[in-house]
Design an enzyme around this catalytic site. Structure first.
Site, PDB file in Angstrom:
ATOM      1  N   GLY A 151       0.864  -1.279   0.080  1.00  0.00           N
ATOM      2  CA  GLY A 151      -0.106  -0.085   0.085  1.00  0.00           C
ATOM      3  C   GLY A 151       0.840   1.246   0.073  1.00  0.00           C
ATOM      4  O   GLY A 151       0.571   2.036   0.691  1.00  0.00           O
ATOM      5  N   ARG A 205      -0.283   5.862  -1.625  1.00  0.00           N
ATOM      6  CA  ARG A 205      -0.554   7.063  -1.140  1.00  0.00           C
ATOM      7  C   ARG A 205      -0.726   6.834   0.518  1.00  0.00           C
ATOM      8  O   ARG A 205      -0.102   5.911   1.136  1.00  0.00           O
ATOM      9  CB  ARG A 205      -2.146   7.271  -1.465  1.00  0.00           C
ATOM     10  CG  ARG A 205      -3.028   6.268  -1.551  1.00  0.00           C
ATOM     11  CD  ARG A 205      -4.225   6.482  -2.221  1.00  0.00           C
ATOM     12  NE  ARG A 205      -4.920   5.311  -2.303  1.00  0.00           N
ATOM     13  CZ  ARG A 205      -5.953   4.787  -1.578  1.00  0.00           C
ATOM     14  NH1 ARG A 205      -6.513   5.370  -0.676  1.00  0.00           N
ATOM     15  NH2 ARG A 205      -6.762   3.803  -1.810  1.00  0.00           N
ATOM     16  N   ASN A 227       1.734  -2.503   5.472  1.00  0.00           N
ATOM     17  CA  ASN A 227       0.871  -1.102   5.797  1.00  0.00           C
ATOM     18  C   ASN A 227      -0.611  -1.137   5.192  1.00  0.00           C
ATOM     19  O   ASN A 227      -1.244  -0.527   5.898  1.00  0.00           O
ATOM     20  CB  ASN A 227       1.875   0.133   5.078  1.00  0.00           C
ATOM     21  CG  ASN A 227       0.980   1.052   4.869  1.00  0.00           C
ATOM     22  OD1 ASN A 227       0.774   1.850   5.817  1.00  0.00           O
ATOM     23  ND2 ASN A 227       0.543   1.342   3.662  1.00  0.00           N
ATOM     24  N   SER A 241      -3.124   0.287  14.816  1.00  0.00           N
ATOM     25  CA  SER A 241      -3.674   1.548  15.283  1.00  0.00           C
ATOM     26  C   SER A 241      -3.835   1.481  16.620  1.00  0.00           C
ATOM     27  O   SER A 241      -3.829   0.656  17.535  1.00  0.00           O
ATOM     28  CB  SER A 241      -5.026   1.445  14.715  1.00  0.00           C
ATOM     29  OG  SER A 241      -5.708   2.391  15.237  1.00  0.00           O
ATOM     30  N   TYR A 254     -11.791  -4.403  13.113  1.00  0.00           N
ATOM     31  CA  TYR A 254     -10.594  -3.641  12.677  1.00  0.00           C
ATOM     32  C   TYR A 254      -9.574  -4.007  13.892  1.00  0.00           C
ATOM     33  O   TYR A 254      -8.470  -4.161  13.842  1.00  0.00           O
ATOM     34  CB  TYR A 254     -10.739  -2.269  12.651  1.00  0.00           C
ATOM     35  CG  TYR A 254      -9.625  -1.195  12.077  1.00  0.00           C
ATOM     36  CD1 TYR A 254      -8.704  -1.422  11.228  1.00  0.00           C
ATOM     37  CD2 TYR A 254      -9.414  -0.203  13.117  1.00  0.00           C
ATOM     38  CE1 TYR A 254      -8.213  -0.550  10.716  1.00  0.00           C
ATOM     39  CE2 TYR A 254      -8.337   0.451  12.725  1.00  0.00           C
ATOM     40  CZ  TYR A 254      -7.411   0.447  11.643  1.00  0.00           C
ATOM     41  OH  TYR A 254      -6.481   1.204  11.417  1.00  0.00           O
ATOM     42  N   ALA A 255     -10.013  -3.448  15.192  1.00  0.00           N
ATOM     43  CA  ALA A 255      -9.153  -3.887  16.364  1.00  0.00           C
ATOM     44  C   ALA A 255      -8.824  -5.261  16.432  1.00  0.00           C
ATOM     45  O   ALA A 255      -7.691  -5.544  16.974  1.00  0.00           O
ATOM     46  CB  ALA A 255      -9.942  -3.395  17.545  1.00  0.00           C
ATOM     47  N   ALA A 256      -9.483  -6.122  16.219  1.00  0.00           N
ATOM     48  CA  ALA A 256      -9.288  -7.257  16.445  1.00  0.00           C
ATOM     49  C   ALA A 256      -8.101  -7.829  15.473  1.00  0.00           C
ATOM     50  O   ALA A 256      -6.977  -8.584  15.818  1.00  0.00           O
ATOM     51  CB  ALA A 256     -10.560  -8.619  16.084  1.00  0.00           C
ATOM     52  N   LYS A 312      -5.873  -5.757  14.127  1.00  0.00           N
ATOM     53  CA  LYS A 312      -4.451  -5.034  14.475  1.00  0.00           C
ATOM     54  C   LYS A 312      -3.943  -5.673  15.782  1.00  0.00           C
ATOM     55  O   LYS A 312      -2.741  -5.748  16.038  1.00  0.00           O
ATOM     56  CB  LYS A 312      -4.833  -3.522  14.803  1.00  0.00           C
ATOM     57  CG  LYS A 312      -5.428  -2.894  13.488  1.00  0.00           C
ATOM     58  CD  LYS A 312      -4.128  -2.785  12.408  1.00  0.00           C
ATOM     59  CE  LYS A 312      -4.604  -1.811  11.346  1.00  0.00           C
ATOM     60  NZ  LYS A 312      -3.720  -2.060   9.986  1.00  0.00           N
TER      61      LYS A 312
HETATM   62  N1  LIG Z   1      -4.671   7.115   8.275  1.00  0.00           N
HETATM   63  C1  LIG Z   1      -4.923   7.111   9.565  1.00  0.00           C
HETATM   64  O1  LIG Z   1      -5.370   7.797  10.526  1.00  0.00           O
HETATM   65  C2  LIG Z   1      -4.418   5.817  10.345  1.00  0.00           C
HETATM   66  C3  LIG Z   1      -4.702   5.621  11.641  1.00  0.00           C
HETATM   67  C4  LIG Z   1      -4.224   4.405  12.337  1.00  0.00           C
HETATM   68  C5  LIG Z   1      -3.836   3.518  11.487  1.00  0.00           C
HETATM   69  N2  LIG Z   1      -3.685   3.435  10.262  1.00  0.00           N
HETATM   70  C6  LIG Z   1      -2.957   2.261   9.487  1.00  0.00           C
HETATM   71  O2  LIG Z   1      -2.077   2.687   8.459  1.00  0.00           O
HETATM   72  C7  LIG Z   1      -2.090   2.099   7.489  1.00  0.00           C
HETATM   73  C8  LIG Z   1      -2.097   2.832   6.403  1.00  0.00           C
HETATM   74  O3  LIG Z   1      -3.433   3.650   6.115  1.00  0.00           O
HETATM   75  P1  LIG Z   1      -3.711   5.049   5.137  1.00  0.00           P
HETATM   76  O4  LIG Z   1      -4.674   5.610   5.894  1.00  0.00           O
HETATM   77  O5  LIG Z   1      -2.390   5.713   4.922  1.00  0.00           O
HETATM   78  O6  LIG Z   1      -4.268   4.100   3.849  1.00  0.00           O
HETATM   79  P2  LIG Z   1      -4.609   4.595   2.552  1.00  0.00           P
HETATM   80  O7  LIG Z   1      -4.527   6.043   2.615  1.00  0.00           O
HETATM   81  O8  LIG Z   1      -6.132   4.266   2.419  1.00  0.00           O
HETATM   82  O9  LIG Z   1      -3.972   3.856   1.546  1.00  0.00           O
HETATM   83  C9  LIG Z   1      -4.284   2.509   1.344  1.00  0.00           C
HETATM   84  C10 LIG Z   1      -3.071   1.915   0.488  1.00  0.00           C
HETATM   85  O10 LIG Z   1      -3.201   0.605   0.628  1.00  0.00           O
HETATM   86  C11 LIG Z   1      -3.679  -0.130  -0.725  1.00  0.00           C
HETATM   87  N3  LIG Z   1      -4.787  -1.229  -0.527  1.00  0.00           N
HETATM   88  C12 LIG Z   1      -6.163  -0.977  -0.254  1.00  0.00           C
HETATM   89  N4  LIG Z   1      -6.662  -2.068  -0.129  1.00  0.00           N
HETATM   90  C13 LIG Z   1      -5.810  -3.090  -0.331  1.00  0.00           C
HETATM   91  C14 LIG Z   1      -5.980  -4.374  -0.747  1.00  0.00           C
HETATM   92  N5  LIG Z   1      -6.767  -5.083  -0.599  1.00  0.00           N
HETATM   93  N6  LIG Z   1      -4.622  -5.052  -0.783  1.00  0.00           N
HETATM   94  C15 LIG Z   1      -3.498  -4.441  -1.017  1.00  0.00           C
HETATM   95  N7  LIG Z   1      -3.549  -3.242  -0.831  1.00  0.00           N
HETATM   96  C16 LIG Z   1      -4.483  -2.294  -0.672  1.00  0.00           C
HETATM   97  C17 LIG Z   1      -4.336   0.975  -1.619  1.00  0.00           C
HETATM   98  O11 LIG Z   1      -3.744   0.769  -2.984  1.00  0.00           O
HETATM   99  P3  LIG Z   1      -4.713   1.160  -4.318  1.00  0.00           P
HETATM  100  O12 LIG Z   1      -4.922   2.682  -3.903  1.00  0.00           O
HETATM  101  O13 LIG Z   1      -3.900   0.784  -5.436  1.00  0.00           O
HETATM  102  O14 LIG Z   1      -5.864   0.556  -3.901  1.00  0.00           O
HETATM  103  C18 LIG Z   1      -3.129   2.255  -0.775  1.00  0.00           C
HETATM  104  O15 LIG Z   1      -1.951   2.168  -1.486  1.00  0.00           O
HETATM  105  C19 LIG Z   1      -3.252   0.899   7.456  1.00  0.00           C
HETATM  106  O16 LIG Z   1      -2.627  -0.226   7.980  1.00  0.00           O
HETATM  107  C20 LIG Z   1      -4.214   1.791   8.641  1.00  0.00           C
HETATM  108  O17 LIG Z   1      -5.036   0.737   9.331  1.00  0.00           O
HETATM  109  C21 LIG Z   1      -3.758   4.657   9.441  1.00  0.00           C
END
Ligand SMILES: NC(=O)c1ccc[n+]([C@@H]2O[C@H](COP(=O)([O-])OP(=O)(O)OC[C@H]3O[C@@H](n4cnc5c(N)ncnc54)[C@H](OP(=O)(O)O)[C@@H]3O)[C@@H](O)[C@H]2O)c1
Length: 251
Positions: free
Chosen positions: A14, A17, A90, A147, A160-162, A164
């Site tokens: 991922g 972005r 990620n 998270s 989601y929590a489960a 993580k």
């Molecule tokens: N942002 C937050 O506030 C936050 C807070 C706590 C934890 N997190 C954790 O941090 C991580 C990144 O979050 P983010 O918010 O930066 O994500 P994001 O902006 O939604 O980006 C998601 C990325 O994952 C890829 N992706 C989505 N579905 C997928 C799948 N089924 N298989 C493989 N790749 C997939 C997407 O690729 P495509 O675009 O090509 O589909 C994209 O590159 C996650 O694990 C999330 O749980 C985020």
């Protein structure tokens, strides 16, 4: 501080972005070779890889919910660069938000079970496929994105929590499994992070509520999270393993 990442091969799932893109950028800036994965947006992935330099970066398709795609993605990386030194798991496969007012009992079992399969089990499987590269080189780093919700809980986020929480326990034990072969395994748990997706999709009031609960008075930026991932996933991390590092402004 020497990150000792020059020419190391980093797989960031991922990485097109959000936090993943910031992580890919941080590793590339340290001289690592970065394979960033995408699921749908090939164009964005190719753009992101080109932005890091075609010598240093490649875009690879990988889908958490398509088990065979892990092997194909790894084959591509191994063909070009020989193997993976650092895994940053990620990507998260989202299955949509639970409608307001719906209880956990109303969520179809098949739905929450698929979420666990497509995230926790898929990430364990990817780890299993990557570990031989690291053991072979007697050096490796694995970082899982979790998270802070694991520590705080939130209604509607049970599955989601489960997923993580499962990664926390998995990482803690994998650290013992592979530690003596130079493989360090850790978790970074961000609080709400100002990615483009969060800015576009989460109501301002919710973001403001989260911000108000931080000790620092601000939400994390993707770069804040990437800095923690970079440290734990680099040679600068000499002996930290099995740990969870929260990047949430002290929330
Ligand atoms: N942002 C937050 O506030 C936050 C807070 C706590 C934890 N997190 C954790 O941090 C991580 C990144 O979050 P983010 O918010 O930066 O994500 P994001 O902006 O939604 O980006 C998601 C990325 O994952 C890829 N992706 C989505 N579905 C997928 C799948 N089924 N298989 C493989 N790749 C997939 C997407 O690729 P495509 O675009 O090509 O589909 C994209 O590159 C996650 O694990 C999330 O749980 C985020």
């Amino acid at each position: 501080m020497d990150s000792a990442l020059n020419d190391r091969v980093v797989l960031v799932t991922g990485g097109t972005r959000g936090i993943g893109a910031a992580v890919a950028e941080a590793f590339a800036a340290e001289g690592a070779r970065v394979a960033l994965t995408y699921r749908n947006d090939e164009e964005a992935a190719e753009r992101a890889a080109a932005g890091l330099g075609s010598e240093r970066a490649m875009a690879v398709r990988y889908a958490l919910d398509e088990p065979d795609s892990a092997r194909a993605a790894l084959d591509e990386v191994r063909q070009r660069w020989g193997g993976v030194d650092v895994l940053v798991a990620n990507a998260y496969h989202r299955t949509g938000r639970r409608p307001a007012g719906q209880s956990f009992e109303q969520v179809a079992a098949a739905e929450w079970q698929a979420t666990i399969t497509d995230n926790l089990i898929a990430t364990m499987a990817l780890t299993q496929a990557v570990l031989p590269d690291m053991r072979g080189r007697r050096w490796g780093r694995v970082v899982y994105l979790s998270s802070h919700i694991v520590g705080h809980g939130r209604r509607g986020q049970e599955t989601y929590a489960a997923v993580k929480s499962g990664l926390h326990g998995f990482a803690r034990s994998l650290a013992w499994e592979a530690g003596k072969e130079g493989v360090l395994v850790n978790v970074v748990a961000p609080g709400l992070t100002r990615t483009e997706g969060v800015r576009q999709q989460l109501p301002a009031a919710l973001r403001e509520g989260e911000r108000a609960r931080t000790a620092t008075g601000r939400l994390s930026e993707p770069g804040d999270v990437a800095a923690a991932v970079l440290f734990l996933g680099s040679g600068a991390n000499g002996n930290i393993s099995g740990q969870v590092l929260e990047v949430s402004g002290g929330r």
